[in-house]
Design a protein around this motif. Sequence first.
Motif, PDB file in Angstrom:
ATOM      1  N   GLU A   1      52.270  65.755  37.002  1.00  7.66           N
ATOM      2  CA  GLU A   1      53.680  66.188  36.641  1.00  7.66           C
ATOM      3  C   GLU A   1      54.628  64.986  36.746  1.00  7.66           C
ATOM      4  O   GLU A   1      54.272  64.020  37.482  1.00  7.66           O
ATOM      5  N   ASN A   2      55.850  64.775  36.137  1.00  6.20           N
ATOM      6  CA  ASN A   2      56.736  63.867  36.416  1.00  6.20           C
ATOM      7  C   ASN A   2      56.094  62.451  36.142  1.00  6.20           C
ATOM      8  O   ASN A   2      56.443  61.385  36.889  1.00  6.20           O
ATOM      9  N   LEU A   3      55.469  62.236  35.047  1.00  6.70           N
ATOM     10  CA  LEU A   3      54.740  60.925  34.739  1.00  6.70           C
ATOM     11  C   LEU A   3      56.046  59.876  34.249  1.00  6.70           C
ATOM     12  O   LEU A   3      56.813  60.536  33.267  1.00  6.70           O
ATOM     13  N   LYS A   4      56.063  58.810  34.493  1.00  3.71           N
ATOM     14  CA  LYS A   4      57.105  57.707  34.095  1.00  3.71           C
ATOM     15  C   LYS A   4      56.301  56.558  34.149  1.00  3.71           C
ATOM     16  O   LYS A   4      55.513  56.153  34.709  1.00  3.71           O
ATOM     17  N   ALA A   5      56.354  55.875  32.769  1.00  2.00           N
ATOM     18  CA  ALA A   5      55.761  54.562  32.476  1.00  2.00           C
ATOM     19  C   ALA A   5      56.752  53.634  32.047  1.00  2.00           C
ATOM     20  O   ALA A   5      57.535  53.978  31.209  1.00  2.00           O
ATOM     21  N   GLN A   6      57.071  52.404  32.371  1.00  4.95           N
ATOM     22  CA  GLN A   6      58.008  51.424  31.953  1.00  4.95           C
ATOM     23  C   GLN A   6      57.360  50.081  32.252  1.00  4.95           C
ATOM     24  O   GLN A   6      56.823  49.538  33.292  1.00  4.95           O
ATOM     25  N   VAL A   7      57.764  49.079  31.188  1.00  8.65           N
ATOM     26  CA  VAL A   7      57.460  47.777  31.172  1.00  8.65           C
ATOM     27  C   VAL A   7      58.766  46.991  31.983  1.00  8.65           C
ATOM     28  O   VAL A   7      59.828  47.526  31.791  1.00  8.65           O
ATOM     29  N   SER A   8      58.101  46.396  32.997  1.00  4.90           N
ATOM     30  CA  SER A   8      58.971  45.661  33.889  1.00  4.90           C
ATOM     31  C   SER A   8      60.003  44.734  33.089  1.00  4.90           C
ATOM     32  O   SER A   8      59.485  43.936  32.345  1.00  4.90           O
ATOM     33  N   GLY A   9      61.407  44.948  33.389  1.00  7.02           N
ATOM     34  CA  GLY A   9      62.086  43.826  32.842  1.00  7.02           C
ATOM     35  C   GLY A   9      62.605  43.999  31.362  1.00  7.02           C
ATOM     36  O   GLY A   9      63.043  43.157  30.655  1.00  7.02           O
ATOM     37  N   ARG A  10      62.182  45.200  30.975  1.00  6.77           N
ATOM     38  CA  ARG A  10      62.624  45.456  29.517  1.00  6.77           C
ATOM     39  C   ARG A  10      63.455  46.807  29.711  1.00  6.77           C
ATOM     40  O   ARG A  10      63.868  47.623  30.625  1.00  6.77           O
ATOM     41  N   ASN A  11      64.413  46.847  28.396  1.00  2.00           N
ATOM     42  CA  ASN A  11      65.260  47.877  28.315  1.00  2.00           C
ATOM     43  C   ASN A  11      65.142  49.061  27.781  1.00  2.00           C
ATOM     44  O   ASN A  11      65.824  50.070  27.527  1.00  2.00           O
ATOM     45  N   LYS A  12      63.818  49.185  27.043  1.00  2.00           N
ATOM     46  CA  LYS A  12      63.560  50.306  26.289  1.00  2.00           C
ATOM     47  C   LYS A  12      63.201  51.441  27.159  1.00  2.00           C
ATOM     48  O   LYS A  12      63.002  51.240  28.575  1.00  2.00           O
ATOM     49  N   PRO A  13      63.287  52.648  26.911  1.00  2.00           N
ATOM     50  CA  PRO A  13      63.400  53.835  27.970  1.00  2.00           C
ATOM     51  C   PRO A  13      62.208  54.138  28.549  1.00  2.00           C
ATOM     52  O   PRO A  13      61.193  53.623  27.859  1.00  2.00           O
ATOM     53  N   VAL A  14      62.214  54.660  29.517  1.00  2.00           N
ATOM     54  CA  VAL A  14      60.747  54.993  30.275  1.00  2.00           C
ATOM     55  C   VAL A  14      59.975  56.156  29.444  1.00  2.00           C
ATOM     56  O   VAL A  14      60.461  56.846  28.771  1.00  2.00           O
ATOM     57  N   SER A  15      58.779  55.952  29.332  1.00  2.00           N
ATOM     58  CA  SER A  15      57.922  56.878  28.695  1.00  2.00           C
ATOM     59  C   SER A  15      57.335  57.954  29.337  1.00  2.00           C
ATOM     60  O   SER A  15      56.935  57.479  30.802  1.00  2.00           O
ATOM     61  N   ASN A  16      56.892  59.022  28.742  1.00  2.00           N
ATOM     62  CA  ASN A  16      56.111  60.000  29.582  1.00  2.00           C
ATOM     63  C   ASN A  16      55.160  60.489  28.586  1.00  2.00           C
ATOM     64  O   ASN A  16      54.524  61.560  28.562  1.00  2.00           O
ATOM     65  N   ASP A  17      54.701  59.367  27.787  1.00  2.00           N
ATOM     66  CA  ASP A  17      53.680  59.537  26.682  1.00  2.00           C
ATOM     67  C   ASP A  17      52.212  59.536  27.232  1.00  2.00           C
ATOM     68  O   ASP A  17      51.609  58.467  27.598  1.00  2.00           O
ATOM     69  N   TYR A  18      51.452  60.643  27.463  1.00  2.00           N
ATOM     70  CA  TYR A  18      50.082  60.294  28.037  1.00  2.00           C
ATOM     71  C   TYR A  18      49.340  61.341  27.380  1.00  2.00           C
ATOM     72  O   TYR A  18      49.709  62.372  26.845  1.00  2.00           O
ATOM     73  N   LEU A  19      48.003  61.212  27.509  1.00  2.00           N
ATOM     74  CA  LEU A  19      46.868  62.041  27.003  1.00  2.00           C
ATOM     75  C   LEU A  19      45.756  62.057  28.125  1.00  2.00           C
ATOM     76  O   LEU A  19      45.353  61.248  28.807  1.00  2.00           O
TER      77      LEU A  19
ATOM     78  N   PHE B   1      53.128  53.152  26.753  1.00  2.00           N
ATOM     79  CA  PHE B   1      54.521  52.458  27.029  1.00  2.00           C
ATOM     80  C   PHE B   1      55.432  52.557  25.854  1.00  2.00           C
ATOM     81  O   PHE B   1      55.068  52.658  24.570  1.00  2.00           O
ATOM     82  N   ALA B   2      56.799  52.354  25.969  1.00  2.00           N
ATOM     83  CA  ALA B   2      57.859  52.400  24.991  1.00  2.00           C
ATOM     84  C   ALA B   2      57.551  51.175  24.105  1.00  2.00           C
ATOM     85  O   ALA B   2      57.993  51.004  22.921  1.00  2.00           O
ATOM     86  N   GLU B   3      56.985  50.135  24.849  1.00  2.00           N
ATOM     87  CA  GLU B   3      56.778  48.836  24.251  1.00  2.00           C
ATOM     88  C   GLU B   3      55.487  48.284  25.087  1.00  2.00           C
ATOM     89  O   GLU B   3      55.256  48.743  25.977  1.00  2.00           O
ATOM     90  N   PRO B   4      55.001  47.145  24.381  1.00  2.00           N
ATOM     91  CA  PRO B   4      53.716  46.579  25.028  1.00  2.00           C
ATOM     92  C   PRO B   4      53.960  45.976  26.289  1.00  2.00           C
ATOM     93  O   PRO B   4      55.197  45.278  26.451  1.00  2.00           O
TER      94      PRO B   4
END
Length: 653
Positions: free
Chosen positions: A133-151, A161-164
């Motif tokens: 639950e509550n997965l969050k993924a984000q590239v450090s130092g970037r402005n794109k939103p946190v992703s919760n996209d997982y399989l 991630f929202a960006e590479p």
Amino acid sequence: MRRISFARIFAAVILITFTTGAFGQQVFDNKDEAFTEFGYRQGSAYRTASGKPGPSYWQNQADYMIDVALDEENHTIKGNIVITYKNNSPENLDFVWLYLEQNRFTPDSRGTLTTPVQGNRYNGDIDGGFTIENLKAQVSGRNKPVSNDYLISDTRMRVTFAEPIPANGGQASVSMDFEYKIPEKGMDRMGRVKVKDGFIYAMAQWYPKVAVFDDVTGWNTDPYLGAGEFYLGYGDFEYKVTVPFDHIVVASGELMNPGQVLTKEQQRRMKEASESDERVYIISPDEITDYANNRPKQEGTQTWHFKMNNTRDVAFASSKAFIWDAARINLPSGKKAMAQSVYPKESDGDEAWGRSTEYGKASVEHYSEMWYEYPYPVAVNVAAEINGMEYPGLNFCSFRSKGASLWGVTDHEFGHNWFPMIVGTNERRHAWMDEGFNTFINYYSYLAFNEGEYTNNLIQTRRYINQLTNKDREPIATHPDRTQSNNLGMSAYFKPALGMIMLREYVIGHERFDKAFKSYINTWAYKHPQPNDFFNHFENAVGENLDWYWKGWFYSNATIDIGIDGVYPYGANYVVSLSNHGEMPMPVLLEITYEDGEKERRMLPVEIWFKGNQWNHLLRVDKKVASIEIDPDKVMADVNSANDKWPSAIYAD
């Protein structure tokens, strides 16, 4: 039987021996197959032809912050993890793959569905599996939103991630809450068991972990099935384990808050143990249930805080049933570490776990002296319902083991700290690079322990002839999850260990072998060598082309059968007629016994077989020969001892 005329034999030499081998013995011509180049081992910028990391070698890193609570009533673990991932690769990464190894314990996991009906060592519960639950993924130092996209697919999890994540040093974080039921049967690697004074929880594969992304395969996502163990990257771990107040927790790494979880008396004893070569009780057998004097709290929970840097994994154990003892480990550099053991009353006694800390201390000190210094602050042996399983700085061994059995499993599991914990091989694909190498170094640890108190007969290679000639045998290089269960011990453990024994004791010799093997360990410590890296490094270090050896012993079912066909006068000297009746060539060590009783040894190089499988050696001597024997110490795993000696039965009445 009538004695054969020596004159007739000598005449046969001219007509037969010098061309095809004496007495009509069948000799196969396998020189082309044996000596052709083995594989494609050209170097690159990532991995050099000399078997070292190249100038552009890279590996990614994952650091972990974990906070979990153990619920003894429901046998669950629940908590949160934050992973900081650093992408040192030369390419941007759109996603990362993680392992969710507790998903093996579900009815429809690939591991469950590929377990035989009759079961095997890797049976596991099927009422578990991760809840995420509550997965969050984000590239450090970037402005794109946190992703919760997982399989989630079986024991693997892809997080996008929202960006590479940028190449060459980009960082990202992945966090989630997780929960699962702790299995009772955890594939003989982890789980729980009820003993007289409570449950023992042996906790491994207990958190989501990042799969390895490397320059060989990219993402290594082989599913967790059974025999195939683990391939993990390196990173720093900081983790907190909250348990019932009456539990003791031991774990990989350093205990960061002893003042909160140990009494002052236990802290004093721990200090005493750190200065003692004899075991010191932290909790004695009489004190296990004396919570009033042995627990800082008398209700609720306690949080144990551990830290371990530059490691590929961590594990822990928790129980209120533990006897706990410890002693100092002395390392070659002058540094110290701590050997510890925890075990229930059922395992106590000097014939059993009362010697566990002695065993662990001796094992770690031996490997540190002979090969590479132990890097971790503790070496913990945990008695559990597990026959033997290793993690960095911590083992699980059977609480029923005692005597030679306990020494053997303790020594083997601590040996795994060198392979694959320090030298980070891919166990899931190349089991021989950890199990085989470890079984090999165990042989010398046995010899060293207490002046040979326990016996290890690994060097008696001919004890394994039945397995080496079994029609259903499989090569060492067979993927462990594809190896037949009854072959795994030989293919992954004993045959590669025998191969290393023969290299050290017969083919190469101690001095060159030891320098090469130490160099391999030092070069690939905390890195990820592949089989070719080992082959290349070893060959370069010893100065030999060993293609014939790797191919014959590690990648085929070839057998060794070197024989003496005859020995014939040749002027003042002798001709020794040799044949290779097996598929694998070997150097030939001859022990010559003279009529006066003197013995001499001479080694013929493997190159005598370059042009075929028959060779006539001119033996120059200055006195009369009484007998000749191949491999007098029987180190070579020759499958036919009957043709090793001259004179043989054929010369006798």
